[in-house]
Design an enzyme around this catalytic site. Structure first.
Site, PDB file in Angstrom:
ATOM      1  N   ASP A 292       0.868  -1.167   0.000  1.00 35.05           N
ATOM      2  CA  ASP A 292       0.000   0.000   0.000  1.00 35.05           C
ATOM      3  C   ASP A 292       0.920   1.237   0.000  1.00 35.05           C
ATOM      4  O   ASP A 292       2.147   1.130   0.118  1.00 35.05           O
ATOM      5  CB  ASP A 292      -0.950  -0.020   1.203  1.00 35.05           C
ATOM      6  CG  ASP A 292      -2.182   0.856   0.940  1.00 35.05           C
ATOM      7  OD1 ASP A 292      -2.150   1.661  -0.005  1.00 35.05           O
ATOM      8  OD2 ASP A 292      -3.176   0.741   1.678  1.00 35.05           O
TER       9      ASP A 292
HETATM   10  C1  BGC Z   1      -5.051   3.256   0.314  1.00 34.42           C
HETATM   11  C2  BGC Z   1      -5.279   2.237  -0.783  1.00 34.42           C
HETATM   12  C3  BGC Z   1      -5.145   2.886  -2.136  1.00 34.42           C
HETATM   13  C4  BGC Z   1      -3.803   3.560  -2.238  1.00 34.42           C
HETATM   14  C5  BGC Z   1      -3.535   4.187  -3.588  1.00 34.42           C
HETATM   15  C6  BGC Z   1      -3.822   4.097   0.089  1.00 34.42           C
HETATM   16  O1  BGC Z   1      -3.803   5.181   0.953  1.00 34.42           O
HETATM   17  O2  BGC Z   1      -4.966   2.587   1.551  1.00 34.42           O
HETATM   18  O3  BGC Z   1      -6.536   1.651  -0.625  1.00 34.42           O
HETATM   19  O4  BGC Z   1      -5.332   1.936  -3.154  1.00 34.42           O
HETATM   20  O5  BGC Z   1      -3.723   4.553  -1.249  1.00 34.42           O
HETATM   21  O6  BGC Z   1      -4.264   5.324  -3.795  1.00 34.42           O
END
Ligand code: BGC
Length: 768
Positions: A292
């Site tokens: 993530d």
């Molecule tokens: C979130 C994810 C997301 C990623 C990319 C993160 O802050 O937890 O769910 O896909 O950002 O935007």
């Protein structure tokens, strides 16, 4: 057998190039053989730096064409230090960046382009929690199919969806992004979403690679506070939290995103047991794993070590791609030299990224997903919007309808009141990254457009979202303005009362703004915000019928509203077409059929509260709400306000008793359980018939009931249908103390009903 297929494939590959029409098994091996030799040849040419470049996923920001050429990222792309980009939108921009990769980098390797296409692209569907309330897997799949068609025509080939984290704690804001509290339903939704995005062939220009997230257990943070510690037994993981991730893997999901939280004391991003033993060895996952956002860097704060340590542990655990943080890019060469990482591990990660690009057809045509003409006709077109409107209407849950206040008559005057009633930008809900807010429809617009001159709609704002100005700011981020006004509560309420004076009925559109749920939007208080509750009380005092249209990204604690407001329609965040869909349901063009996929507590102190709980050694006797030395509270009953699976209709359904094919079974026999359901009301409608099973005695304690099947049926007014469930020992299996997946003989309760509370039950005996 494997060997024979391999020889055959090799033969076909060498002797008859291009022949892939034969047996699908053979052609799969053939394709894999082709892919392998292509990637082998490519990797032979790659330097270590270029291999690490494939593992690097920076966020593009939303830079324009000119900036792309001169930005730091463009330079890195030229140097082969970037594997993919995300957060970049439009064919023109993506084409431009892709050109840098394939024309200006040494090995011409195309980039993969990701985005959070979570609940639709520009045509935006209900937030996932709402979508799950349709209990209609065809609709769920269809929404993902439309999202993939739109995104793929606009340059995107990879989505960070589905989010399948089971959540039993509505304080956690990201409950909005998942499918609720139940693993069985969650697994069905996960499958449908992956199928919708990926279709049967990833290389088609209208399918995109899916990324199931957040692996794992992200939905169970202590106290519902985002990113907080998770600690749970392996039995609970396997039985209650893992099934949706596994279902996505079984459905062939191309990628997995590791979660921010820790699991067993090790952040998921560095958890080898999770990423390698469970995901790859036990479940057979073959795609790639991405962190993530800055997941590796955050392990410094988790207390795992410096960036080099965090990065090498992540790679060693099974991470293939590093989102944003560049830990893998900048420290892995050093770790390799110091023997902390093996080259084979770098190669394996690089190969998985290249395989994904190969499967997406990017080596064949890096611009496969960049077609201006498609983007013009396929994004936010009328057909997609019509489907989004219909899906939104089916996600709404009718929670109360005393004296059939709803549906509203298409005559007279309706007062529409509330801070979110004339607000379009909040309707799409959280994580609507690609949505153009100017395209969304407010409830006021939706109602006016449906009833035209037939009904006079009068409107007043009535209150701000909340009294607290700072909370209001936090609740209105990312361009989703809450429209705060600098007027006193009294003035706004009086205006609403004045406007409602001649109305026959008041529709109060109240609840949360879009950004009150979603990432980093946990709440400790789950009540309707104070300012709006005061408004609601004033509206009720008029004595006119009041319909509460509840807008929310999570279960709220509304026991008072349930007692005092005659009708409550929960509409979540319905997407770009929400306004039209809400009007359709309020005026009866669509009969609501959604059912809750989460339990709604009486107060935040009951959380976590969920239907699939264990009995304990001191259960409260049925019908009681307190008994000393029983498992209960002094100040509130154990009951929720609305149970899991609950939802009303404008019509009424009556269930017969359950009919079984037999009361005693043996081994792999099949049991059938049937109920007859009659529509006894005046409207045609849809009903979600739910099957639960209780395993009465086990080697470990078992839940009081578990969802094991459901059927959504159409019933015309006056019509009766029989629904039959087939049950086999497969449906009785669970992970026992030793995490062995099996069933145990004995007594079972077969439970069928309209929700998890209002059910019929029968017992069967099943021996091995
Ligand atoms: C979130 C994810 C997301 C990623 C990319 C993160 O802050 O937890 O769910 O896909 O950002 O935007």
């Amino acid at each position: 057998m494997k060997k024979i297929i391999f020889i055959l494939a090799a033969y076909l590959f060498i002797v008859i190039p291009g022949n892939s029409q034969a047996d699908p098994k053979v052609s799969k091996v053939l394709n894999e053989t082709k892919m392998k030799s292509f990637i082998d040849a490519l990797m032979k040419k790659m330097t270590l730096e270029e291999k690490l470049g494939q593992l690097n996923l920076p966020s593009a920001g939303d830079f324009t064409t000119g900036q792309a050429q001169s930005s730091d990222i463009a330079q890195k792309i030229r140097q082969g230090k970037v594997g993919g980009l995300f957060n970049i939108k439009s064919v023109a921009k993506i084409k431009d960046v892709q050109r840098v990769a394939v024309e200006e980098s040494r090995l011409h390797i195309p980039l993969i382009f990701g985005m959070d296409v979570i609940h639709g692209y520009e045509t935006t569907f209900p937030i996932p929690l709402g979508l799950s309330c349709t209990w209609d897997m065809q609709l769920v799949e269809r929404s993902a199919r439309i999202a993939a068609t739109e995104a793929s025509s606009d340059g995107i080939n990879w989505t960070f969806s589905p989010m399948v984290d089971i959540c039993r704690d509505p304080r956690w804001g990201r409950i909005a992004e998942g499918s609720g509290e139940d693993a069985y339903l969650g697994a069905e939704v996960a499958k449908a979403m992956v199928k919708g995005y990926q279709g049967n062939d990833l290389s088609k220009n209208n399918t995109i690679m899916s990324c199931v997230k957040h692996y794992a257990l992200y939905g169970a943070p202590d106290a519902g506070r985002d990113y907080n510690t998770v600690d749970m037994s392996h039995q609970r993981m396997y039985n209650d939290y893992f099934p949706p991730y596994k279902a996505a893997v079984d459905a062939g999901v191309g990628s997995v995103m590791a979660s921010f939280n820790e699991v067993d004391g090790v952040p998921a991003t560095a958890n080898k047991w999770l990423l390698t033993d469970v995901l790859r060895k036990q479940w057979g996952f073959k795609g790639f794993v991405v962190t993530d956002y800055t997941g590796i860097n955050e392990m410094i704060d988790h207390g795992i070590g410096d960036l080099q340590t965090a990065s090498s542990r992540a790679l060693d655990a099974g991470i293939d791609m590093d989102m944003v943080g560049e830990g893998l890019l900048t420290t892995t060469a050093k770790s390799l030299k110091e023997g902390k990482i093996r080259l084979t591990q770098i190669d394996a990660a690089c190969r998985r990224i290249l395989e994904a690009k190969y499967k997406l057809g990017l080596f064949e045509d890096p611009y496969r997903y960049c077609d201006e003409n498609r983007a013009k006709t396929e994004v936010f077109n009328q057909q997609n919007r019509n489907e989004a409107k219909s899906i939104a209407a089916q996600s709404f849950v009718l929670l109360k309808n005393q004296n059939n206040v709803l549906p509203l008559k298409k005559t007279g005057t309706v007062a529409l009141i509330g801070p979110l009633a004339d607000n379009k930008e909040n309707m799409p809900g959280t994580w609507s990254v690609a949505t153009r807010f100017e395209n969304a429809t407010s409830i006021l617009t939706g109602m006016n457009s449906l009833v035209g001159d037939k009904v006079k709609i009068v409107y007043a704002r009535g209150s701000n979202l909340v009294y607290d100005e700072q909370l209001d700011q936090r609740a209105g981020m990312f361009g989703k303005n809450t429209g705060r006004q600098n007027r006193s509560a009294e003035e706004m309420i009086n205006e609403a009362l004045e406007v409602s004076k001649n109305a026959d009925v008041i529709v109060a559109a109240l609840g949360e703004s879009a950004e009150m749920s979603g990432e980093s939007s946990s709440r400790s208080d789950l009540n309707l915000p104070d300012a709006q509750k005061d408004l609601l009380k004033a509206l009720l005092k008029t004595g006119k019928p009041v319909v509460l249209v509840l807008i929310t990204g999570r279960p709220l604690t509304i026991p008072w509203e349930n007692e005092n407001v005659p009708a409550i329609l929960n509409v979540w965040f319905g997407g770009t077409e929400a306004g039209y869909a809400i009007a359709d349901v309020l005026f009866g063009d669509v009969n609501p059929s959604g059912k809750l996929t989460t339990t709604w507590p009486q107060n935040a102190g009951q959380v976590p509260i969920f239907y699939k709980h264990k009995n304990t050694g001191r259960p409260l006797p049925e019908g009681k709400w307190f008994e000393k030395f029983r498992s209960n509270y002094l100040d509130v009953s154990n009951d929720p306000v609305y149970p899991f699976g609950f939802g009303l209709s404008y019509t009424a359904f009556q269930y017969s008793d359950i009919k079984l094919s037999s009361g005693s079974l043996k081994g792999s026999q099949t049991l059938t359980a049937s109920v007859t359901i009659s529509n006894t009301g005046k409207y045609d409608g849809k009903e979600v018939v739910q099957l639960y099973i209780r395993d009465v005695v086990g080697s470990v304690t078992r839940p009081v009931k578990e969802l094991k099947g459901f059927r959504k049926i159409d019933l015309k007014a006056g019509e009766t249908k029989t629904v039959t469930f087939s049950i086999t020992p497969e449906d009785l299996k669970f992970y026992n103390y030793d995490l062995k997946y099996d069933w145990e003989p004995g007594e079972f309760e077969i439970i069928i009903g309209a929700n998890s509370r209002d059910v019929k039950k029968v017992k069967v005996n099943w021996i091995k």
